[in-house]
Design an enzyme around this catalytic site. Structure first.
Site, PDB file in Angstrom:
ATOM      1  N   LYS A 167     -11.227  -3.336  -3.468  1.00  0.00           N
ATOM      2  CA  LYS A 167     -11.984  -2.082  -3.583  1.00  0.00           C
ATOM      3  C   LYS A 167     -11.137  -0.984  -4.198  1.00  0.00           C
ATOM      4  O   LYS A 167     -11.647  -0.031  -4.753  1.00  0.00           O
ATOM      5  CB  LYS A 167     -12.407  -1.602  -2.191  1.00  0.00           C
ATOM      6  CG  LYS A 167     -13.342  -2.522  -1.461  1.00  0.00           C
ATOM      7  CD  LYS A 167     -13.403  -2.149   0.022  1.00  0.00           C
ATOM      8  CE  LYS A 167     -13.743  -3.357   0.860  1.00  0.00           C
ATOM      9  NZ  LYS A 167     -13.587  -3.193   2.278  1.00  0.00           N
ATOM     10  N   LYS A 173       0.818  -1.216   0.000  1.00  0.00           N
ATOM     11  CA  LYS A 173       0.000   0.000   0.000  1.00  0.00           C
ATOM     12  C   LYS A 173       0.851   1.265   0.000  1.00  0.00           C
ATOM     13  O   LYS A 173       0.483   2.263  -0.612  1.00  0.00           O
ATOM     14  CB  LYS A 173      -0.953   0.010   1.199  1.00  0.00           C
ATOM     15  CG  LYS A 173      -1.987  -1.077   1.086  1.00  0.00           C
ATOM     16  CD  LYS A 173      -3.320  -0.703   1.669  1.00  0.00           C
ATOM     17  CE  LYS A 173      -4.349  -1.709   1.160  1.00  0.00           C
ATOM     18  NZ  LYS A 173      -5.590  -1.708   1.837  1.00  0.00           N
ATOM     19  N   LYS A 196      -5.527  -9.451  -6.730  1.00  0.00           N
ATOM     20  CA  LYS A 196      -6.746  -9.845  -6.016  1.00  0.00           C
ATOM     21  C   LYS A 196      -7.879  -8.847  -6.278  1.00  0.00           C
ATOM     22  O   LYS A 196      -7.619  -7.679  -6.577  1.00  0.00           O
ATOM     23  CB  LYS A 196      -6.457 -10.012  -4.518  1.00  0.00           C
ATOM     24  CG  LYS A 196      -6.351  -8.755  -3.750  1.00  0.00           C
ATOM     25  CD  LYS A 196      -6.283  -8.979  -2.256  1.00  0.00           C
ATOM     26  CE  LYS A 196      -6.265  -7.593  -1.640  1.00  0.00           C
ATOM     27  NZ  LYS A 196      -5.812  -7.459  -0.312  1.00  0.00           N
TER      28      LYS A 196
HETATM   29  P1  TYM Z   1     -10.950  -5.670   4.381  1.00  0.00           P
HETATM   30  O1  TYM Z   1     -11.960  -4.646   4.707  1.00  0.00           O
HETATM   31  O2  TYM Z   1      -9.909  -5.342   3.349  1.00  0.00           O
HETATM   32  O3  TYM Z   1     -11.657  -7.001   3.898  1.00  0.00           O
HETATM   33  C1  TYM Z   1     -12.650  -7.647   4.676  1.00  0.00           C
HETATM   34  C2  TYM Z   1     -12.498  -9.158   4.561  1.00  0.00           C
HETATM   35  O4  TYM Z   1     -12.566  -9.567   3.198  1.00  0.00           O
HETATM   36  C3  TYM Z   1     -11.446 -10.384   2.880  1.00  0.00           C
HETATM   37  N1  TYM Z   1     -11.089 -10.147   1.470  1.00  0.00           N
HETATM   38  C4  TYM Z   1     -10.952 -11.122   0.558  1.00  0.00           C
HETATM   39  N2  TYM Z   1     -11.097 -12.460   0.649  1.00  0.00           N
HETATM   40  C5  TYM Z   1     -10.903 -13.179  -0.495  1.00  0.00           C
HETATM   41  N3  TYM Z   1     -10.592 -12.609  -1.696  1.00  0.00           N
HETATM   42  C6  TYM Z   1     -10.439 -11.275  -1.818  1.00  0.00           C
HETATM   43  N4  TYM Z   1     -10.143 -10.728  -2.997  1.00  0.00           N
HETATM   44  C7  TYM Z   1     -10.617 -10.465  -0.655  1.00  0.00           C
HETATM   45  N5  TYM Z   1     -10.554  -9.122  -0.420  1.00  0.00           N
HETATM   46  C8  TYM Z   1     -10.840  -8.955   0.878  1.00  0.00           C
HETATM   47  C9  TYM Z   1     -10.348  -9.903   3.821  1.00  0.00           C
HETATM   48  O5  TYM Z   1      -9.341 -10.877   3.995  1.00  0.00           O
HETATM   49  C10 TYM Z   1     -11.139  -9.646   5.078  1.00  0.00           C
HETATM   50  O6  TYM Z   1     -11.312 -10.835   5.817  1.00  0.00           O
HETATM   51  N6  TYM Z   1      -7.742  -5.532   8.166  1.00  0.00           N
HETATM   52  C11 TYM Z   1      -9.033  -6.009   7.755  1.00  0.00           C
HETATM   53  C12 TYM Z   1     -10.158  -5.473   8.634  1.00  0.00           C
HETATM   54  C13 TYM Z   1      -9.922  -5.727  10.082  1.00  0.00           C
HETATM   55  C14 TYM Z   1      -9.977  -6.996  10.732  1.00  0.00           C
HETATM   56  C15 TYM Z   1      -9.703  -6.705  12.108  1.00  0.00           C
HETATM   57  C16 TYM Z   1     -10.240  -8.292  10.321  1.00  0.00           C
HETATM   58  C17 TYM Z   1      -9.624  -4.800  11.011  1.00  0.00           C
HETATM   59  N7  TYM Z   1      -9.487  -5.372  12.239  1.00  0.00           N
HETATM   60  C18 TYM Z   1      -9.661  -7.736  13.050  1.00  0.00           C
HETATM   61  C19 TYM Z   1     -10.201  -9.304  11.269  1.00  0.00           C
HETATM   62  C20 TYM Z   1      -9.920  -9.026  12.632  1.00  0.00           C
HETATM   63  C21 TYM Z   1      -9.285  -5.534   6.350  1.00  0.00           C
HETATM   64  O7  TYM Z   1      -8.720  -4.578   5.896  1.00  0.00           O
HETATM   65  O8  TYM Z   1     -10.240  -6.205   5.704  1.00  0.00           O
END
Ligand code: TYM
Length: 335
Positions: free
Chosen positions: A201, A115, A198
């Protein structure tokens, strides 16, 4: 058993989030609760700040993401559903854990490197420190299981390292080590335009991702135009080696249909994408259409969605407060 997971409120939920994470969250409401456990899901609005979001968009996105989770099957009566900001213990524990985490550990985080890109000096401290707040998110509730996509695995390993070091440094097993649960069906859904990156967003191409708010026509068009190759589908998984785009579409189909990819291949072996893509589009429309309709209805009353978050936060604060106090006292802080 306590399941905790979060999602950033940046833009709309896409198929990667849904198949990689949220679908598991919904299923766990039944599985985990049947075993007497608890499920907690939150909107990671504080993590959302690590990428610029205009304040009005942040407020709207938080409500919309909450409504999307409910529309996708998260039941606020059965799961604790809230946003991070309303539970200040997340930030407080994050600061305490900053003193446990090591710079060398954070320097290894691949998401930060991706990032921040070349402009590391110009990246925000929040983006760098992101995984420590994420560790706080789960350690604060003694989470036993954290269902996420594969891209979050490294962050959860860091959370385990932080918990282990804290427990060692202070000589007591205060934190539970959280277990990452990576979706087997859809660990990493790829962009529809490029099988090497991947679905995300932040991809500027609208055609690269299917959003849960897309209309039936948009969903069908995106799958029709998805990048593929000219070969027919093989009859074994090995036949997909070196065909990342084809493999991704099979994975999406299988994950949506709750079937094994090999079983899907057995059905379509020898057929071209001219046959497979319309079937995939129909399945996606049938799966996502009802979610979109529920979402639209929920967004008619945004005030109620906000009240759901507040009620969830009240329950989360009740769980978080004693643990934070325990951590503070363990560290010798006077409170
Ligand atoms: P975020 O908001 O980017 O994504 C949310 C969840 O979606 C999964 N994900 C995917 N899984 C499969 N293929 C993809 N292309 C794909 N894109 C996103 C992510 O792995 C995630 O599970 N850091 C986290 C948010 C967070 C979090 C936490 C998660 C903050 N605190 C504590 C678990 C526990 C995030 O940015 O997810």
């Amino acid at each position: 058993m306590r399941v905790v997971s979060g999602i950033k409120p940046t833009g709309n939920l896409h198929l990667g989030n849904y198949l990689g994470a949220v679908k598991q969250w919904v299923a766990m409401q039944d599985d985990i609760q049947a075993q007497g456990g608890e499920t907690m899901y939150f909107i990671a609005d504080l993590h959302g700040l690590t990428e610029w979001i205009a304040p009005e968009a942040m407020a709207a996105n938080t409500i919309e993401m909450t409504a999307t989770l409910i529309a996708a099957g998260i039941d606020p009566e059965r799961s604790i559903l809230f946003n991070q900001t309303r539970v200040p213990q997340h930030s407080e524990l994050g600061w305490l854990l900053n003193n446990v985490a090591r710079v060398g550990w954070l320097n290894r985080m691949t998401q930060f490197k991706d990032k921040a890109g070349k402009n590391r000096e110009g990246a925000s401290v929040g983006l760098y420190d992101y995984p420590v707040l994420m560790a706080a998110d789960v350690l604060l509730y003694n989470a036993t299981h954290v269902p996420v996509g594969e891209d979050q695995k490294q962050h959860l390993e860091l959370a385990r390292d932080i918990a282990t070091k804290f427990n060692n440094d202070y000589g007591r097993e205060l934190f539970t080590l959280p277990e990452p649960l990576i979706s087997k069906a859809a660990p990493r859904i790829m962009s529809l335009r490029d099988g090497a990156s991947k679905m995300s967003k932040s991809n500027p191409s609208e055609m690269s991702l299917v959003k849960l708010i897309d209309t039936d026509d948009q969903i069908a068009e995106k799958f029709r135009k998805a990048k593929t190759d000219a070969d027919v589908l093989p009859d074994t998984m090995e036949g997909l080696d070196g065909r990342a785009e084809a493999r991704n579409l099979i994975t999406i189909y299988a994950a949506m249909a709750d079937r094994e990819p090999a079983d899907v291949l057995a059905q379509f072996a020898g057929q071209g994408f001219g046959v497979f893509k319309p079937e995939l589009a129909d399945l996606a429309v049938a799966t996502l259409g009802p979610i979109r309709e529920r979402l639209t209805r929920l967004l008619d009353d945004r005030g109620e969605v906000g009240r759901i978050l507040e009620r969830g936060a009240e329950k989360a604060r009740d769980l978080a407060a004693p643990l934070l106090l325990d951590v503070q006292r363990t560290m010798g802080l006077q409170i």
